[in-house]
Design an enzyme around this catalytic site. Structure first.
Site, mmCIF file in Angstrom:
data_model
loop_
_atom_site.group_PDB
_atom_site.id
_atom_site.type_symbol
_atom_site.label_atom_id
_atom_site.label_comp_id
_atom_site.label_asym_id
_atom_site.label_seq_id
_atom_site.Cartn_x
_atom_site.Cartn_y
_atom_site.Cartn_z
ATOM 1 N N ARG A 15 -17.693 -25.758 12.688
ATOM 2 C CA ARG A 15 -17.458 -24.403 12.169
ATOM 3 C C ARG A 15 -16.947 -24.666 10.622
ATOM 4 O O ARG A 15 -17.342 -24.176 9.511
ATOM 5 C CB ARG A 15 -17.016 -23.731 12.829
ATOM 6 C CG ARG A 15 -17.687 -22.941 14.159
ATOM 7 C CD ARG A 15 -16.956 -22.075 15.039
ATOM 8 N NE ARG A 15 -17.767 -21.583 16.010
ATOM 9 C CZ ARG A 15 -17.406 -20.633 16.918
ATOM 10 N NH1 ARG A 15 -16.009 -20.427 17.087
ATOM 11 N NH2 ARG A 15 -18.190 -20.426 17.741
ATOM 12 N N GLU A 55 -5.825 -16.137 23.163
ATOM 13 C CA GLU A 55 -6.031 -16.378 21.751
ATOM 14 C C GLU A 55 -4.369 -15.803 21.126
ATOM 15 O O GLU A 55 -4.117 -16.618 20.134
ATOM 16 C CB GLU A 55 -6.915 -15.422 20.830
ATOM 17 C CG GLU A 55 -6.710 -15.704 19.651
ATOM 18 C CD GLU A 55 -8.160 -14.999 18.675
ATOM 19 O OE1 GLU A 55 -9.002 -14.456 19.610
ATOM 20 O OE2 GLU A 55 -8.292 -15.027 17.633
ATOM 21 N N LEU A 66 -13.431 -18.439 25.177
ATOM 22 C CA LEU A 66 -13.711 -17.785 26.504
ATOM 23 C C LEU A 66 -12.989 -18.577 27.675
ATOM 24 O O LEU A 66 -12.233 -18.305 28.520
ATOM 25 C CB LEU A 66 -14.903 -17.475 26.728
ATOM 26 C CG LEU A 66 -15.697 -16.481 25.598
ATOM 27 C CD1 LEU A 66 -17.066 -16.117 25.890
ATOM 28 C CD2 LEU A 66 -15.026 -15.274 25.348
ATOM 29 N N GLY A 88 -5.734 -11.250 29.684
ATOM 30 C CA GLY A 88 -5.008 -10.296 30.245
ATOM 31 C C GLY A 88 -5.578 -9.748 31.486
ATOM 32 O O GLY A 88 -4.941 -9.672 32.580
HETATM 33 C C1 LIG Z 1 -17.541 -11.493 17.376
HETATM 34 C C2 LIG Z 1 -16.925 -12.441 18.070
HETATM 35 C C3 LIG Z 1 -17.851 -13.334 18.842
HETATM 36 C C4 LIG Z 1 -17.082 -14.380 19.750
HETATM 37 N N1 LIG Z 1 -17.825 -15.261 20.450
HETATM 38 C C5 LIG Z 1 -17.107 -16.002 21.398
HETATM 39 C C6 LIG Z 1 -17.842 -17.049 22.035
HETATM 40 O O1 LIG Z 1 -19.398 -16.938 21.980
HETATM 41 N N2 LIG Z 1 -17.310 -18.106 22.670
HETATM 42 C C7 LIG Z 1 -16.014 -17.925 22.873
HETATM 43 O O2 LIG Z 1 -15.646 -18.887 23.432
HETATM 44 N N3 LIG Z 1 -15.464 -17.355 22.041
HETATM 45 C C8 LIG Z 1 -15.899 -16.342 21.246
HETATM 46 N N4 LIG Z 1 -15.033 -15.384 20.497
HETATM 47 C C9 LIG Z 1 -13.432 -15.477 20.547
HETATM 48 C C10 LIG Z 1 -12.860 -14.788 21.968
HETATM 49 O O3 LIG Z 1 -13.744 -13.811 22.185
HETATM 50 C C11 LIG Z 1 -11.668 -14.486 21.676
HETATM 51 O O4 LIG Z 1 -10.763 -15.345 21.239
HETATM 52 C C12 LIG Z 1 -11.096 -14.007 23.199
HETATM 53 O O5 LIG Z 1 -12.003 -13.269 23.882
HETATM 54 C C13 LIG Z 1 -9.856 -13.479 23.077
HETATM 55 O O6 LIG Z 1 -9.425 -12.843 24.110
HETATM 56 P P1 LIG Z 1 -7.970 -12.338 24.538
HETATM 57 O O7 LIG Z 1 -7.889 -11.947 26.021
HETATM 58 O O8 LIG Z 1 -6.939 -13.382 24.092
HETATM 59 O O9 LIG Z 1 -7.693 -11.156 23.784
HETATM 60 P P2 LIG Z 1 -8.523 -10.055 23.603
HETATM 61 O O10 LIG Z 1 -10.004 -9.728 24.132
HETATM 62 O O11 LIG Z 1 -8.368 -9.708 21.805
HETATM 63 O O12 LIG Z 1 -7.742 -8.632 24.013
HETATM 64 C C14 LIG Z 1 -6.450 -8.426 23.605
HETATM 65 C C15 LIG Z 1 -5.976 -7.221 24.461
HETATM 66 O O13 LIG Z 1 -4.568 -6.840 24.074
HETATM 67 C C16 LIG Z 1 -4.378 -5.651 23.874
HETATM 68 N N5 LIG Z 1 -3.577 -5.279 22.766
HETATM 69 C C17 LIG Z 1 -3.335 -5.971 21.497
HETATM 70 N N6 LIG Z 1 -2.266 -5.589 20.998
HETATM 71 C C18 LIG Z 1 -1.533 -4.766 21.804
HETATM 72 C C19 LIG Z 1 -0.465 -3.932 21.814
HETATM 73 N N7 LIG Z 1 0.590 -4.205 20.726
HETATM 74 N N8 LIG Z 1 0.133 -3.091 22.779
HETATM 75 C C20 LIG Z 1 -0.852 -3.180 23.776
HETATM 76 N N9 LIG Z 1 -2.089 -3.746 23.984
HETATM 77 C C21 LIG Z 1 -2.220 -4.551 22.780
HETATM 78 C C22 LIG Z 1 -5.793 -4.925 23.662
HETATM 79 O O14 LIG Z 1 -5.882 -3.565 24.009
HETATM 80 C C23 LIG Z 1 -6.577 -5.723 24.306
HETATM 81 O O15 LIG Z 1 -6.432 -5.310 25.729
HETATM 82 C C24 LIG Z 1 -15.761 -14.687 19.651
HETATM 83 C C25 LIG Z 1 -14.879 -13.602 18.980
HETATM 84 C C26 LIG Z 1 -15.531 -12.690 18.200
HETATM 85 C C27 LIG Z 1 -14.599 -11.780 17.288
#
Ligand SMILES: Cc1cc2nc3c(=O)[nH]c(=O)nc-3n(C[C@H](O)[C@H](O)[C@H](O)COP(=O)(O)OP(=O)(O)OC[C@H]3O[C@@H](n4cnc5c(N)ncnc54)[C@H](O)[C@@H]3O)c2cc1C
Ligand code: FES
Lengths: 250, 640
Positions: B333, B428, B444, B45
């Site tokens: 994994r 994700e 990431l 985002g």
């Molecule tokens: C502990 C951990 C370690 C990880 N380590 C790695 C790594 O080393 N390498 C790797 O590649 N991946 C890793 N991952 C996976 C990776 O971090 C995530 O898949 C990725 O960061 C998801 O990014 P995103 O932007 O899709 O969502 P997110 O970062 O989850 O962001 C979601 C956003 O949506 C917003 N949101 C959600 N629902 C709503 C709603 N209904 N209304 C308004 N806003 C909402 C939240 O506020 C947030 O801003 C890890 C995951 C975890 C849990």
């Protein structure tokens, strides 16, 4: 373990707020501090009472959401951890625990232990970035950066923006937070082009938002869960002074 | 419904370049006439919102936290992949593509994965330009490590906090656009519904989490970047607030949900310690580079880490090294997790619960010296000691698999658009690139690829034709959607039952973990479906949500989210039931090789399962997108 909790409760920003006392029993030393509050909250909910509101999300010390003053210390009695990383084994059985929100003028209470920390975002918006757009950037290895500089930048960049420094400072200064960003970008070549403006703009917004000035008491460094050093404040001061003398903004 | 993946014609390596050329452009002067909603401020985002604003669009950006910087991406530890081949060890865009397709057990789209590998290099350039302090070598160049079973060193990292640094980079770009007034930020605001006008996405309904105010926002396009739904299992490594609400409500408005049962269970997490547990903590996978995983050869109930040290070598079973001599402790994994479950099911698990295995660093400490281990993993060892109380320099760590990532998500085409025109899903939250199993350090990469380098191109193609007109928030579509949202909140507040939201969430989590977790059978799934239905019914009769809508109300927020998990859970079961093969993280016990490895059935299941909502209480329709492999040969994965 059993504990008596004195928790600050405040319905909203206009409410005066006061301490309420709760007894919790059967607490396991392996439980995290927030899990202890979760259980209290489930009990309160079952009784039809409003649960204690607090900010939290990652529960692993990195998002910066959790923010409680516990027995007078931001993030509790142990150093270098956040509230969510604190475990009940750090308390002795029967110990009375007082829990308060961050208290600082720029952080008004929203509810109970939840405060408004958006002024910190506005400090970053004022200049806590390198002005590059997406795309068209040079190869990542085009500019070698000495390891010790990259490490210093990383030390500063670790800040999680929790606001413990502000809550701890008697002046409610956000200098450690602001300086960490100024310092990160000052040691890296990428930050060079905007160096003159950045410190000035960010510190100006810090003042506008009602944070106090830094008088070098160093309490912030002690309570910072990431151990961000006062050295960054010194660097930010230097950046600020040299910007003032060569300012393009005057 | 026929799903068109819109994968462009032509050779794999030319598809993206050609597609960009063939996409329509929006005239620079006209971009400011378009409003785009981006929900989410994680890697997906924040990078999308910043990049779209830089191009000139007006962006409204939403997150439920108090600051965009706290999105769950901040928690990623290990690193981010790119095909830079800086280490001269034989990496290339093609190899990254190939590894990702194979790692995903051939259940992802070739063209998407190739594009991901192709733009990976630009991501690193972009992040470095923003001032992201990646680890460097003494010569000043970027350092890499090998991660998650890759046989080349292609992972870029910033200590154990890569996600934090990448997110703060994207957040700084976003902050710059907020400062300029090009992005309007709505923090502490939760999306509760999608609004459609004339069959297209036209806006969203939100709740202000401080005042409870329900609001309508209209736009020319809506982008969901709301993360994964691992919290359907209650215990996971996700942040407490991670949820499916935005994606699920979009699904109920017609967006297909793809491969919902594809869940990644991460092998190295700190084991559950008791009923009070609220979430699980990941120990970075990089630990498997030096740690050796073992259990005793014969069951020793309650074996502690302190006693383990005294157990002679010949009474230990280093089961991954034994079963997979060439990959050893670095198998993917899904394989590592399933093996841990197997040895624990045999009764050879360790610790007080028997639901743990050892991860032992004594050899590495002897070989490399303690200082080298401190340098590499110091923060992780400290974190372990903080949570578990044991000192991993002296005794082995205990680990167990935990839910970590969801490969499934909203179905999107090559443009990252769902089947609802004008509704996009990135990060994700979509299903696109990881097939049935995601490789380490690739989420990431995907989040930033989608937000920085894919969506900003593909969204123009839609907007150029869609026109500037926006639906009015006074229209019936918005008013009805607001009404539905308010009615649901009123209902939740009025039930006044006896059990808390967490009570139900924990119950759901147990069913999901036991029956829809690391191993699934026809019987376990059938049972899960009945149980989930029963929990859902009980929830709507007996949940207790206190307080009112017109205030900050954490239990109401949770109730809204758990209500959606209770619906999604059933679809996950349907999907797992439909797919009678094993693939990647989806292990159907009925489908395994003689050696107990996942057995794919390519003839029958080489498709994306995209589910279409048909209304309350009705079974969903399965739409299949056949997967066509023109460049890689499907083989049974082997890590022996
Ligand atoms: C502990 C951990 C370690 C990880 N380590 C790695 C790594 O080393 N390498 C790797 O590649 N991946 C890793 N991952 C996976 C990776 O971090 C995530 O898949 C990725 O960061 C998801 O990014 P995103 O932007 O899709 O969502 P997110 O970062 O989850 O962001 C979601 C956003 O949506 C917003 N949101 C959600 N629902 C709503 C709603 N209904 N209304 C308004 N806003 C909402 C939240 O506020 C947030 O801003 C890890 C995951 C975890 C849990
Ligand atoms: S909850 Fe994220 S730092 Fe404590």
């Amino acid at each position: 373990m059993n504990h008596k909790l004195n928790i600050w409760r405040q319905k909203n920003a206009n409410d005066k707020g006061k301490f309420y006392t709760y007894e919790v029993s059967g607490v396991s030393p392996d439980q995290s501090f927030l899990e202890m509050i979760d259980e209290l909250n489930d009990d309160l909910t079952r009784k039809g009472e409003d649960p204690v509101h607090f900010d939290h999300d990652c529960r692993e010390g990195i998002c910066g959401a959790c923010s409680m003053v516990i027995n007078g210390h931001a993030h509790g009695p142990k150093g270098l951890i956040t509230t969510c990383q604190l475990h009940m084994r750090s308390f002795s059985d029967g110990e009375e625990i007082t829990i308060e929100p961050w208290r600082a003028k720029p952080f008004p209470v929203i509810k109970d232990l939840v405060v408004d920390r958006t002024p910190m975002d506005r400090i970053i918006q004022a200049g806590g970035y390198v002005s590059v757009n997406t795309g068209g950037t040079p190869d990542a290895n085009a500019i070698p950066i000495a390891k010790h500089l990259a490490d210093t930048a990383m030390d500063a960049a670790q800040c999680i923006g929790c606001g413990a420094c502000v809550a701890t400072c008697k002046n409610a200064s956000a200098m450690l937070f602001t300086a960490a960003k100024i310092s990160q970008l000052a040691v890296l070549p990428q930050g060079n082009a905007e160096r003159a403006n950045r410190a000035e703009k960010m510190i100006a917004v810090m003042e506008e938002e009602g944070f106090g000035g830094c008088t070098n008491t160093g309490a912030c460094e002690v309570e910072c869960p990431k151990g961000i050093s006062l050295e960054h404040i010194a660097r930010a001061h230097r950046e600020y002074m040299s910007a003032k003398f060569s300012s393009h903004n005057v | 419904m026929a799903l068109d993946s819109k994968v462009p014609e032509g050779p794999l390596a030319e598809k993206w370049t050609k597609h960009k050329f063939n996409s329509k452009l929006v005239n620079p002067a006209n971009k400011r006439k378009y409003d785009i909603i981006v929900v989410g401020t994680g890697l997906g985002g924040a990078s999308a919102a910043a990049s779209l604003a830089e191009l000139g669009y007006n962006v409204k950006n939403f997150c439920y936290q108090d600051s965009p910087r706290r999105a769950h991406s901040i928690a990623a530890q290990g690193g981010i992949n790119a095909a830079k081949n800086y280490q001269n060890d034989g990496d290339s865009v093609y190899r990254l593509f190939y590894d990702t397709i194979k790692g995903g057990d051939y259940r992802s789209r070739e063209a998407n994965v190739y594009r991901l590998a192709e733009v990976s290099n630009e991501i690193i350039d972009q992040c470095v330009a923003q001032g992201v302090p990646f680890a460097r070598e003494y010569g000043g160049l970027l350092d890499n490590r090998s991660f998650g079973g890759a046989q080349v060193s292609r992972t870029f990292y910033a200590r154990g906090q890569t996600g934090q640094q990448l997110l703060l980079g994207a957040y700084s770009a976003l902050s710059r656009q907020i400062g300029k007034g090009k992005v309007e930020l709505h923090d502490r605001t939760e999306m509760l519904d999608l609004v459609m006008t004339d069959g297209k996405a036209s806006g969203i309904i939100t709740r202000n989490l401080i005042t409870g105010k329900i609001e309508s926002h209209s736009a020319n396009a809506v982008v969901l970047a709301t993360g994964g739904y691992g919290n359907v299992f209650f215990l996971s490594t996700n942040a407490m607030g991670s949820n499916t609400t935005a994606a699920w409500r979009a699904h109920k408005k017609g967006a297909n949900f793809a491969n919902p049962s594809f869940t990644q269970i991460h092998p190295t997490c700190i084991p559950v310690s008791g009923e009070h547990q609220s979430k699980l903590t990941l120990m970075s996978e990089s630990l498997r580079n030096d740690g050796r995983i073992w259990v005793p050869k014969k069951a020793i109930p309650g074996l502690t880490a302190a006693d383990a040290v005294k157990l002679p070598e010949n009474e230990r079973d280093y089961y991954l090294e034994r079963r997979y001599p060439s990959f050893g402790n670095l198998v993917p994994r899904d394989v590592a997790s399933r093996n841990a479950k197997m040895v624990c099911d045999e009764g050879r698990g360790v610790g007080s619960t028997g639901q743990a295995v050892f991860l032992d660093f004594s050899d590495a400490i002897n070989r490399l010296g303690k200082d080298a281990i401190v340098e590499k993993y110091g923060n992780l060892f400290d974190m372990y000691q903080q949570i578990q109380g044991d000192n991993p320099y002296e005794v082995p760590m205990m680990i167990y698999p935990a839910v970590h990532y969801t490969m499934g998500g909203l179905w999107v085409d090559y443009n990252l658009m769902t089947n609802i025109p004008g509704l996009y899903a990135i990060g994700e939250c979509n299903f696109s690139d990881h097939g049935a199993n995601r490789l380490g350090a690739s989420a990431l990469m995907q989040g930033l690829a989608d937000g920085y380098f894919v969506l900003p191109y593909t969204i123009g193609d839609y907007l150029a034709d869609a026109g500037y007109e926006k639906a009015s928030t006074d229209s019936a579509a918005f008013k009805n959607a607001e009404k539905v949202v308010k009615e649901r909140i009123d209902k939740l507040l009025s039930i006044n039952g006896t059990k808390t939201v967490d009570d139900f969430h924990k119950e759901l989590g147990k069913v999901m973990w036991n029956n829809v977790g690391m191993a699934r059978t026809e019987a376990s799934l059938k049972e899960a479906k009945e149980q989930i239905k029963a929990i859902r019914e009980a929830f709507w009769k007996d949940v207790k949500v206190v307080g009112t809508n017109e205030e900050m109300n954490l239990s109401l927020e949770k109730a809204n989210r758990v209500a959606d998990f209770l619906e999604l859970a059933e679809l996950m079961v349907d999907d797992a039931q439909n797919r009678k093969e094993s693939c990647g993280g989806h292990f159907r016990e009925e489908s395994q090789t003689e050696e107990g490895e996942a057995l794919r059935i390519d003839d029958a299941y080489s498709y994306v399962a995209a589910w279409q909502y048909n209304g309350e209480g009705k079974e969903e329709t399965l739409n299949k997108e056949e997967l066509v492999f023109e460049n890689v040969k499907l083989t049974q994965r082997s890590y022996k």
